[in-house]
Design a protein around this motif. Structure first.
Motif, short mmCIF file in Angstrom:
data_model
loop_
_atom_site.label_atom_id
_atom_site.label_comp_id
_atom_site.label_asym_id
_atom_site.label_seq_id
_atom_site.Cartn_x
_atom_site.Cartn_y
_atom_site.Cartn_z
N ARG A 491 0.09 22.85 -47.52
CA ARG A 491 1.46 22.80 -47.85
C ARG A 491 2.12 21.48 -47.15
O ARG A 491 2.14 21.46 -45.83
N ARG A 492 2.59 20.76 -47.98
CA ARG A 492 3.04 19.45 -47.29
C ARG A 492 4.16 19.53 -46.15
O ARG A 492 4.31 18.93 -45.29
N ALA A 493 5.23 20.58 -46.66
CA ALA A 493 6.24 20.71 -45.72
C ALA A 493 5.78 21.25 -44.44
O ALA A 493 6.32 20.72 -43.41
N LEU A 494 4.81 22.09 -44.29
CA LEU A 494 4.33 22.42 -43.06
C LEU A 494 3.76 21.32 -42.19
O LEU A 494 3.76 21.23 -41.06
N TYR A 495 2.97 20.60 -43.13
CA TYR A 495 2.20 19.54 -42.09
C TYR A 495 3.22 18.55 -41.72
O TYR A 495 3.24 18.15 -40.57
N ASP A 496 4.18 18.13 -42.48
CA ASP A 496 5.28 17.30 -42.09
C ASP A 496 6.06 18.01 -40.87
O ASP A 496 6.26 17.26 -39.67
N GLN A 497 6.40 19.22 -40.89
CA GLN A 497 6.96 19.92 -39.62
C GLN A 497 6.24 19.89 -38.52
O GLN A 497 6.63 19.50 -37.39
N ILE A 498 4.91 20.08 -38.66
CA ILE A 498 4.09 20.14 -37.31
C ILE A 498 4.03 18.64 -36.95
O ILE A 498 3.91 18.70 -35.55
N THR A 499 3.90 17.73 -37.51
CA THR A 499 3.66 16.33 -37.38
C THR A 499 5.08 15.92 -36.26
O THR A 499 5.02 15.42 -35.44
N GLU A 500 6.17 16.19 -37.07
CA GLU A 500 7.38 15.91 -36.72
C GLU A 500 7.41 16.74 -35.14
O GLU A 500 7.88 15.88 -34.23
N LEU A 501 7.31 17.82 -35.24
CA LEU A 501 7.36 18.56 -33.97
C LEU A 501 6.29 18.18 -32.75
O LEU A 501 7.03 18.21 -31.55
N THR A 502 5.27 17.85 -33.19
CA THR A 502 4.42 17.16 -32.12
C THR A 502 5.07 16.12 -31.50
O THR A 502 4.99 15.92 -30.19
N GLY A 503 5.48 15.18 -32.14
CA GLY A 503 6.18 13.93 -31.59
C GLY A 503 7.40 14.46 -30.76
O GLY A 503 7.59 14.04 -29.54
N LEU A 504 8.17 15.50 -31.26
CA LEU A 504 9.47 15.70 -30.40
C LEU A 504 9.08 16.45 -29.18
O LEU A 504 9.66 16.15 -28.13
N ILE A 505 7.73 17.42 -29.29
CA ILE A 505 7.39 17.89 -27.94
C ILE A 505 6.99 16.83 -27.01
O ILE A 505 7.33 16.83 -25.75
N ARG A 506 6.01 16.08 -27.44
CA ARG A 506 5.51 14.99 -26.49
C ARG A 506 6.51 13.97 -25.93
O ARG A 506 6.74 13.73 -24.79
N LYS A 507 7.86 13.68 -26.74
CA LYS A 507 8.81 13.17 -26.38
C LYS A 507 9.50 13.85 -25.22
O LYS A 507 9.85 13.47 -23.96
N ALA A 508 9.78 15.05 -25.31
CA ALA A 508 10.51 16.04 -24.50
C ALA A 508 9.73 16.06 -23.17
O ALA A 508 10.51 16.25 -22.09
N SER A 509 8.54 16.18 -23.20
CA SER A 509 7.60 16.32 -22.07
C SER A 509 7.63 14.96 -21.14
O SER A 509 7.28 15.09 -20.20
N ALA A 510 7.75 14.03 -22.02
CA ALA A 510 7.58 12.71 -21.22
C ALA A 510 8.92 12.37 -20.56
O ALA A 510 8.89 11.68 -19.57
N ARG A 511 10.13 12.96 -20.77
CA ARG A 511 11.36 12.87 -20.31
C ARG A 511 11.43 13.25 -18.76
O ARG A 511 10.78 14.14 -18.30
#
Ligand SMILES: Nc1ncnc2c1ncn2[C@@H]1O[C@H](COP(=O)(O)OP(=O)(O)OP(=O)(O)O)[C@@H](O)[C@H]1O
Length: 511
Positions: A491-511
């Motif tokens: 599922r492409r939508a799922l792949y995109d969600q997970i990729t996007e979320l990984t980025g958001l989580i990493r960004k939030a953790s670096a703050r």
């Protein structure tokens, strides 16, 4: 204990020398491929390049080798034999460079036909595997001696890759010795695990394996369980994470079922206890474990323990407990080197029926260096993206995908709390709903994604993650992880969600 001052190469050379007069050229070809990799008490650890070499060494050559090695070492040894992929490469490399050397005839690797033909030595085939008495109380019938003998016609050798018919749902069918890649970082732990599975409570007891997260400790525990169940039908194996052990213990007190709890953990032949560090500081549970351990040890039942630390560094355990952990064998697992990481990826890809170019595997292996779970996660993402975008897997494609999942610079520590907040925000739900009990489709989906990410980007164990998601059982997390792994490539939508979320989580953790 291990004997670091022994020159294993020389010992093995002498052993082959001792056997020289009694071996055929074919036997010598097999023996030349074997490496003696360790001696632990009276167990000699041998590495072989191929499964069929192992078969031969376990059947026709076992007794002659054991006797010769015992005579060279001047004490009785038993054998524990493992198949080693790196050795296979080495042997094949040697064969390429030196065609038709000496006794090897047409090459270092005897053919399969030759391997099966070696069973024409009936006198060896009917002898005991290690020359030891067989009644160590294994299983209800006191141990399946026929299986241990490896006698053709009485009980077949176990299928190492396929767990027995009566699968233990606690053991992951994918975690076997066959799917485990052995390299310099884990060779000793691998060999020791195999030795324990083959000679329970004889090789060393307990076996204590420690090392950082994601380096294969759980895999080895499950592999021991599968292997023992195949080798000794009826053997009672109990695998438990120490958090489950704690919960089970607490529930048994609450429900006044201490007797049933004790039977569950004491009437077993193998107790495989994962992540013992989680017992730290839980006084009553540690005490209960202490008694469980003593009961099992006294009745010669095998205990295998994993931990993220060596016993000496485990705080929250009394000294008497820590010293017991050191009674048997301590062995660690280290982060794998590049070669082993590539070999692991190759094996995983083959297991999933995927063909991935070597340069791409090398790229992934060069980018993810410390945690094998992350290495697998990266492979899944790369293949998922390729399948969704209809492109072949290539270095370019892998670089593109890895860019999204590998943190740049100091990413900070990712907590489950951050994952929950980011996932909840992303799906516009509350963290309470995310961790709550509603089974609405949207919430279940978000929850499974959050659990999957918790598994992929943190070092948290399944039970810890379950607990953080509203006190769920670890099997729920395992299910979520498997489900998302499967769907991410569909599922492409799922792949995109997970990729996007990984980025958001990493960004939030670096703050
Ligand atoms: N040598 C190996 N060969 C093949 N797969 C491996 C190897 N080592 C680890 N893995 C895989 O890596 C993943 C993580 O391994 P595992 O769960 O056993 O690690 P662990 O050391 O128990 O980590 P934790 O302490 O977090 O529980 C698993 O999917 C396992 O199959």
């Amino acid at each position: 204990m291990t004997q670091p001052d022994v020159d294993y190469t020389q010992v093995w050379r002498d052993t082959i020398g001792t056997m020289d007069g009694d071996t055929s050229p074919r036997d010598r070809a097999y023996l030349a491929m074997v490496r003696l990799v360790g001696l632990i008490d009276s167990t000699a650890l041998l590495a072989v390049p191929y499964e069929h070499t192992k078969e031969t060494l376990e059947t026709t050559l076992r007794e002659p080798v054991r006797a010769a090695l015992s005579s060279v070492l001047e004490h009785d040894v038993r054998l524990a034999i493992t198949v080693d992929d790196q050795l296979r490469k080495q042997v094949e490399g040697e064969a390429d460079q030196v065609p038709g050397q000496g006794d090897h005839g047409s090459g270092a690797r005897p053919s399969n036909d030759e391997a099966s033909a070696t069973s024409d030595r009936p006198e060896a085939a009917t002898e005991q595997t290690d020359g030891q008495p067989l009644d160590n109380g294994l299983g209800p019938d006191g141990g399946n001696t026929a299986a241990r003998d490896g006698r053709p016609g009485t009980a077949p050798r176990p299928e190492r890759s396929t767990p027995g018919g009566d699968m233990d749902p606690r053991l992951n069918p994918k975690y076997t010795f066959d799917t485990f890649v052995s390299g310099s970082s884990n060779r000793f732990a691998h060999a020791a695990s195999l030795a324990v599975a083959e000679s329970p409570a004889r090789a060393y007891n307990p076996l204590f394996i420690y090392g950082e997260s994601g380096l294969g400790k759980t895999h080895l525990l499950h592999a021991i369980g599968h292997y023992a169940r195949n080798l000794y039908p009826g053997v009672r194996v109990r695998y438990v994470n120490s958090e489950e052990f704690t919960n089970d213990f607490i529930n048994s007190i609450r429900d006044d079922k201490a007797g049933a709890f004790q039977r569950r953990y004491r009437n077993v032949d193998f107790l495989l206890i994962d992540d013992i560090q989680f017992l730290q500081g839980k006084e009553q549970t540690v005490e209960e474990f202490f008694h469980t351990f003593n009961t099992l040890h006294n009745s010669e039942k095998q205990v295998v323990i994993t931990s993220d630390q060596p016993p000496k560094k485990l705080s929250g355990f009394a000294e008497r407990m820590r010293s017991r952990f050191e009674w048997g064998l301590l062995t660690d697992v280290q982060p794998p080197d590049l070669e082993t990481r590539i070999a692991i990826l190759q094996k995983k890809a083959a297991q999933e029926g995927m063909t991935i170019p070597d340069d791409t595997l090398e790229l992934i292996a060069s980018k993810i260096t410390t945690n094998i779970r992350e290495l697998e996660g990266a492979l899944i993402r790369v293949t998922a993206f390729a399948s969704l975008s209809g492109q072949p897997v290539s270095v370019e494609l892998a670089s593109h995908v890895l860019k999204d999942i590998i943190p740049t610079g100091d990413g900070g520590t990712i907590t489950i709390g951050t994952i929950q907040t980011e996932v909840a925000d992303y799906f516009r739900i509350s963290v309470e709903d995310l961790c709550g009990t509603s089974r609405s489709r949207a919430l279940v989906n978000a929850r499974q994604i959050a659990m999957y990410l918790s598994r992929e980007v943190t070092d948290m164990s399944l039970p810890t993650i379950g607990k953080e998601f509203g006190g769920r059982d670890h099997t729920t997390v395992m299910h979520a992880e498997r489900k998302i792994r499967q769907l991410i490539g569909e599922r492409r939508a799922l792949y995109d969600q997970i990729t996007e979320l990984t980025g958001l989580i990493r960004k939030a953790s670096a703050r």
